[in-house]
Motif scaffolding. Structure first.
Motif, PDB file in Angstrom:
ATOM      1  N   VAL A   1       0.977  -1.294   0.032  1.00  0.00           N
ATOM      2  CA  VAL A   1       0.077  -0.066  -0.008  1.00  0.00           C
ATOM      3  C   VAL A   1       0.877   1.516  -0.016  1.00  0.00           C
ATOM      4  O   VAL A   1       0.785   2.150  -0.782  1.00  0.00           O
ATOM      5  CB  VAL A   1      -0.897   0.165   1.274  1.00  0.00           C
ATOM      6  CG1 VAL A   1      -1.494   1.411   1.392  1.00  0.00           C
ATOM      7  CG2 VAL A   1      -2.025  -1.060   1.084  1.00  0.00           C
ATOM      8  N   LYS A   2       1.794   1.240   0.754  1.00  0.00           N
ATOM      9  CA  LYS A   2       2.620   2.429   0.984  1.00  0.00           C
ATOM     10  C   LYS A   2       3.552   2.676  -0.532  1.00  0.00           C
ATOM     11  O   LYS A   2       3.560   3.836  -0.847  1.00  0.00           O
ATOM     12  CB  LYS A   2       3.707   2.375   2.024  1.00  0.00           C
ATOM     13  CG  LYS A   2       4.725   3.531   2.145  1.00  0.00           C
ATOM     14  CD  LYS A   2       5.909   3.349   3.079  1.00  0.00           C
ATOM     15  CE  LYS A   2       5.389   3.509   4.418  1.00  0.00           C
ATOM     16  NZ  LYS A   2       6.480   3.490   5.612  1.00  0.00           N
ATOM     17  N   GLU A   3       3.819   1.494  -0.995  1.00  0.00           N
ATOM     18  CA  GLU A   3       4.593   1.711  -2.269  1.00  0.00           C
ATOM     19  C   GLU A   3       3.685   2.244  -3.368  1.00  0.00           C
ATOM     20  O   GLU A   3       3.892   3.430  -4.062  1.00  0.00           O
ATOM     21  CB  GLU A   3       5.374   0.455  -2.644  1.00  0.00           C
ATOM     22  CG  GLU A   3       6.229   0.073  -1.951  1.00  0.00           C
ATOM     23  CD  GLU A   3       5.961  -0.686  -0.471  1.00  0.00           C
ATOM     24  OE1 GLU A   3       6.681  -0.530   0.049  1.00  0.00           O
ATOM     25  OE2 GLU A   3       4.695  -0.836  -0.599  1.00  0.00           O
ATOM     26  N   ARG A   4       2.284   1.794  -3.177  1.00  0.00           N
ATOM     27  CA  ARG A   4       1.499   2.416  -4.401  1.00  0.00           C
ATOM     28  C   ARG A   4       0.989   3.766  -4.088  1.00  0.00           C
ATOM     29  O   ARG A   4       0.871   4.570  -5.154  1.00  0.00           O
ATOM     30  CB  ARG A   4       0.359   1.287  -4.426  1.00  0.00           C
ATOM     31  CG  ARG A   4      -0.905   1.895  -5.369  1.00  0.00           C
ATOM     32  CD  ARG A   4      -0.438   1.302  -6.767  1.00  0.00           C
ATOM     33  NE  ARG A   4      -1.331   1.565  -7.664  1.00  0.00           N
ATOM     34  CZ  ARG A   4      -2.451   1.107  -7.962  1.00  0.00           C
ATOM     35  NH1 ARG A   4      -2.840  -0.229  -7.416  1.00  0.00           N
ATOM     36  NH2 ARG A   4      -3.322   1.567  -8.990  1.00  0.00           N
ATOM     37  N   LEU A   5       0.966   4.166  -2.984  1.00  0.00           N
ATOM     38  CA  LEU A   5       0.632   5.609  -2.720  1.00  0.00           C
ATOM     39  C   LEU A   5       1.571   6.324  -3.116  1.00  0.00           C
ATOM     40  O   LEU A   5       1.231   7.883  -3.147  1.00  0.00           O
ATOM     41  CB  LEU A   5       0.154   5.607  -1.098  1.00  0.00           C
ATOM     42  CG  LEU A   5      -1.161   5.582  -0.698  1.00  0.00           C
ATOM     43  CD1 LEU A   5      -1.317   5.802   0.691  1.00  0.00           C
ATOM     44  CD2 LEU A   5      -2.168   6.528  -1.608  1.00  0.00           C
TER      45      LEU A   5
ATOM     46  N   ALA B   1      -9.273   6.057  -3.812  1.00  0.00           N
ATOM     47  CA  ALA B   1      -9.491   4.602  -3.164  1.00  0.00           C
ATOM     48  C   ALA B   1      -8.962   4.450  -1.835  1.00  0.00           C
ATOM     49  O   ALA B   1      -9.688   3.828  -0.997  1.00  0.00           O
ATOM     50  CB  ALA B   1      -8.900   3.755  -4.224  1.00  0.00           C
ATOM     51  N   PHE B   2      -7.878   4.802  -1.593  1.00  0.00           N
ATOM     52  CA  PHE B   2      -7.090   4.688  -0.196  1.00  0.00           C
ATOM     53  C   PHE B   2      -8.158   5.530   0.701  1.00  0.00           C
ATOM     54  O   PHE B   2      -8.266   4.833   1.739  1.00  0.00           O
ATOM     55  CB  PHE B   2      -5.574   5.025  -0.366  1.00  0.00           C
ATOM     56  CG  PHE B   2      -5.061   4.949   1.040  1.00  0.00           C
ATOM     57  CD1 PHE B   2      -4.708   4.037   1.505  1.00  0.00           C
ATOM     58  CD2 PHE B   2      -5.061   6.496   1.883  1.00  0.00           C
ATOM     59  CE1 PHE B   2      -3.790   4.056   2.660  1.00  0.00           C
ATOM     60  CE2 PHE B   2      -4.177   6.341   3.045  1.00  0.00           C
ATOM     61  CZ  PHE B   2      -3.891   5.182   3.633  1.00  0.00           C
ATOM     62  N   ALA B   3      -8.552   6.672   0.464  1.00  0.00           N
ATOM     63  CA  ALA B   3      -9.362   7.401   1.330  1.00  0.00           C
ATOM     64  C   ALA B   3     -10.648   6.732   1.677  1.00  0.00           C
ATOM     65  O   ALA B   3     -11.138   6.390   2.815  1.00  0.00           O
ATOM     66  CB  ALA B   3      -9.633   8.556   0.755  1.00  0.00           C
TER      67      ALA B   3
ATOM     68  N   ALA C   1      -5.040  13.492   0.050  1.00  0.00           N
ATOM     69  CA  ALA C   1      -3.902  14.311   0.071  1.00  0.00           C
ATOM     70  C   ALA C   1      -3.020  14.117   1.198  1.00  0.00           C
ATOM     71  O   ALA C   1      -1.861  14.162   0.781  1.00  0.00           O
ATOM     72  CB  ALA C   1      -4.479  15.963   0.202  1.00  0.00           C
ATOM     73  N   LEU C   2      -3.415  13.796   2.191  1.00  0.00           N
ATOM     74  CA  LEU C   2      -2.447  13.516   3.343  1.00  0.00           C
ATOM     75  C   LEU C   2      -1.770  11.905   3.256  1.00  0.00           C
ATOM     76  O   LEU C   2      -0.795  11.958   3.946  1.00  0.00           O
ATOM     77  CB  LEU C   2      -2.991  13.854   4.572  1.00  0.00           C
ATOM     78  CG  LEU C   2      -3.609  15.175   4.755  1.00  0.00           C
ATOM     79  CD1 LEU C   2      -4.291  15.535   6.291  1.00  0.00           C
ATOM     80  CD2 LEU C   2      -2.379  16.110   5.004  1.00  0.00           C
ATOM     81  N   GLY C   3      -2.789  11.115   2.884  1.00  0.00           N
ATOM     82  CA  GLY C   3      -2.116   9.812   2.671  1.00  0.00           C
ATOM     83  C   GLY C   3      -0.869   9.611   2.046  1.00  0.00           C
ATOM     84  O   GLY C   3       0.087   8.903   2.264  1.00  0.00           O
ATOM     85  N   PRO C   4      -0.800  10.030   0.510  1.00  0.00           N
ATOM     86  CA  PRO C   4       0.112  10.126  -0.270  1.00  0.00           C
ATOM     87  C   PRO C   4       1.628  11.033   0.563  1.00  0.00           C
ATOM     88  O   PRO C   4       2.694  10.583   0.487  1.00  0.00           O
ATOM     89  CB  PRO C   4       0.213  10.840  -1.512  1.00  0.00           C
ATOM     90  CG  PRO C   4      -1.501  10.356  -1.457  1.00  0.00           C
ATOM     91  CD  PRO C   4      -1.921  10.527  -0.173  1.00  0.00           C
ATOM     92  N   ARG C   5       1.133  12.066   1.221  1.00  0.00           N
ATOM     93  CA  ARG C   5       2.236  12.860   1.915  1.00  0.00           C
ATOM     94  C   ARG C   5       2.968  11.893   3.022  1.00  0.00           C
ATOM     95  O   ARG C   5       4.073  11.959   3.196  1.00  0.00           O
ATOM     96  CB  ARG C   5       1.575  13.983   2.522  1.00  0.00           C
ATOM     97  CG  ARG C   5       1.569  15.216   1.549  1.00  0.00           C
ATOM     98  CD  ARG C   5       0.894  16.396   1.917  1.00  0.00           C
ATOM     99  NE  ARG C   5       0.957  17.510   1.263  1.00  0.00           N
ATOM    100  CZ  ARG C   5       0.642  17.875   0.256  1.00  0.00           C
ATOM    101  NH1 ARG C   5      -0.290  16.906  -0.528  1.00  0.00           N
ATOM    102  NH2 ARG C   5       0.854  18.899  -0.567  1.00  0.00           N
ATOM    103  N   LEU C   6       1.907  11.323   3.787  1.00  0.00           N
ATOM    104  CA  LEU C   6       2.676  10.475   4.785  1.00  0.00           C
ATOM    105  C   LEU C   6       3.208   9.278   4.314  1.00  0.00           C
ATOM    106  O   LEU C   6       4.489   8.919   4.601  1.00  0.00           O
ATOM    107  CB  LEU C   6       1.389   9.688   5.822  1.00  0.00           C
ATOM    108  CG  LEU C   6       1.764   9.263   6.812  1.00  0.00           C
ATOM    109  CD1 LEU C   6       2.705   9.701   7.809  1.00  0.00           C
ATOM    110  CD2 LEU C   6       0.259   8.380   7.731  1.00  0.00           C
ATOM    111  N   ALA C   7       2.898   8.655   3.106  1.00  0.00           N
ATOM    112  CA  ALA C   7       3.524   7.439   2.711  1.00  0.00           C
ATOM    113  C   ALA C   7       5.055   7.827   1.899  1.00  0.00           C
ATOM    114  O   ALA C   7       5.736   7.014   2.063  1.00  0.00           O
ATOM    115  CB  ALA C   7       2.703   6.915   1.268  1.00  0.00           C
ATOM    116  N   ARG C   8       5.060   9.207   1.469  1.00  0.00           N
ATOM    117  CA  ARG C   8       6.371   9.684   0.951  1.00  0.00           C
ATOM    118  C   ARG C   8       7.423   9.780   1.996  1.00  0.00           C
ATOM    119  O   ARG C   8       8.434  10.168   1.704  1.00  0.00           O
ATOM    120  CB  ARG C   8       6.207  10.690  -0.101  1.00  0.00           C
ATOM    121  CG  ARG C   8       5.381  10.188  -1.127  1.00  0.00           C
ATOM    122  CD  ARG C   8       5.015  11.333  -2.153  1.00  0.00           C
ATOM    123  NE  ARG C   8       3.823  11.043  -3.279  1.00  0.00           N
ATOM    124  CZ  ARG C   8       3.080  11.640  -3.756  1.00  0.00           C
ATOM    125  NH1 ARG C   8       2.916  12.942  -3.244  1.00  0.00           N
ATOM    126  NH2 ARG C   8       2.222  11.316  -4.688  1.00  0.00           N
TER     127      ARG C   8
END
Length: 416
Positions: free
Chosen positions: A259-263, A273-275, A370-377
């Motif tokens: 999941v982290k890699e995809r985000l 979709a993650f949200a 917006a925040l999910g990808p920021r956290l994943a990165r």
């Protein structure tokens, strides 16, 4: 022969003991199309499923205002809130919220404010351990209050009060009394702000939520009194701050393989979709309550007038009849297949304009996307901690708040 139903035991203690699993457990034990029970001495029935959502939100069947217990109004929603209204009064008050919280422009403005605060706050994270739940609550408070035109001197204390109101609404004891004190402080603060704006001693930025609430007139043509105006301002900012529950769940979910890699990829469809999957999979609202306005029938089962009607949200979001592998966290289920109306109901269902569905739902989804990808990165360590999410605690939350250590680098999206 007496064909009356046998007495039904009160389930209030069972609800407190089992929390989110109480209704799903009852569904597994019954073959009926509804669950019959008693709560706080009141006869109650529970419904589930998209058709039940439409039935529940039909004002010919169910009213919400009279079903909200006093303790919930004194903590989560506030006395006199839009949630306590039905019919034309509800629709006129709700229109104010819809004008503020829906539409691409409004959503983008809130997200821009919050992400600016997030990006600034992240710069200090390498210097200290971060409790994601607490940090997100402060970020969301600062961002939404800036957007709403509400001046805040101490964002930390405001964030604590916003969280306390949500955290204590569904439980007796110390959390509940903290929630009541937080609401009293917050209503007093914002009622004073409303009075200052009307007296010319403070300014409400043009187009802001503060201006809209100060100027709003209800169905009777009257402006909101300062207390009710404060209640509705809280109903603008508190639900946005409550997104911190899902931000900490996002940290928990990023431990799911792949999941982290995809985000980290620049894929807006997957971020949305993650949200959606965060809101489906993780516990938030267990159910909603309303009251039968007349004698009703649901799939052949009678529901007498005045019966408390529960709409099972958590059970529907984990119903194997609606979702493949419902207890697996799988954002890909929503890629190319947005949730159908009344199917995904973490914050309730029905039409936002005419019903009681949360008008800020689009903002919640956009913030998480917006925040999910920021956290994943971000690169960070997850130290040993209690990552359990007890389902007998309402509202549930990650016990540790999700602690990050040694935030080191930002990972750019592969498309960049």
């Amino acid at each position: 022969m007496n064909q009356s139903r046998p007495p039904i035991a009160d389930s209030s203690l069972a609800l407190l003991a089992k929390g989110y699993t109480w209704l799903p457990d009852r569904w597994r034990r019954t073959g009926a199309p509804l669950v019959r029970t008693r709560l706080m001495g009141q006869h109650a029935v529970a419904l589930q499923g998209p058709e039940a959502v439409r039935f529940f939100y039909d004002e010919r069947h169910v009213e919400r205002g009279t079903a909200l217990p006093g303790p919930v109004l004194s903590t989560l929603f506030g006395h006199g809130a839009v949630h306590t209204l039905d019919g034309p009064a509800h629709r006129v008050r709700k229109e104010m919220f819809l004008s503020l919280l829906t539409g691409p422009k409004a959503v983008a403005e809130v997200v821009d404010r919050v992400t600016e605060v997030w990006d600034e706050a992240v710069q200090s994270w390498p210097e200290r351990p971060v409790v994601l739940f607490d940090e997100a609550s402060r970020i969301l408070t600062r961002g939404v209050c800036q957007w709403a035109g509400i001046p805040v001197d101490d964002a930390d204390s405001v964030a604590r009060d916003m969280v306390a109101m949500v955290d204590g609404f569904a439980t007796p004891g110390p959390r509940h009394w903290r929630a009541r004190r937080a609401r009293s402080r917050s209503e007093s603060w914002l009622a004073g702000l409303v009075e200052d704006v009307r007296a010319g001693d403070a300014t409400a930025p043009a187009g802001s939520a503060l201006e809209a609430v100060v100027r709003h007139r209800d169905a009777d043509g009257r402006p909101l009194d300062p207390h009710t105006a404060a209640v509705e301002l809280l109903n603008v900012i508190r639900p946005t701050v409550a997104v911190c529950w899902f931000v900490s769940y996002a940290g928990h979910a990023l431990r799911t393989p792949g999941v982290k890699e995809r985000l980290r990829e620049d894929d807006p469809a997957y971020a949305v979709a993650f949200a959606h999957e965060l809101r489906r999979f993780y516990p938030f609202a267990p159910f909603l309550g309303g009251r039968a306005v007349t004698d009703l029938e649901w799939r052949g089962e009678p529901i007498p007038s005045g019966t408390l009607i529960l709409l099972d949200l958590y059970g529907q979001n984990h119903d194997p009849g609606l979702w493949d592998a419902p207890y697996a966290f799988a954002p890909q289920r929503f890629v190319g297949r947005p949730p159908r109306p009344d199917e995904l109901v973490p914050q309730g269902g029905a039409d936002r304009a005419t019903g009681h569905r949360c008008p800020g739902e689009d903002i919640t989804v956009a913030l998480l996307a917006a925040l999910g990808p920021r956290l994943a990165r971000l690169e960070y360590d997850v130290p040993e901690q209690d990552l359990r999410i007890p389902l007998n605690r309402m509202p549930a939350r990650v016990r540790s708040g999700f602690v990050l250590h040694t935030v080191r680098t930002r990972v750019t999206a592969s498309a960049h």
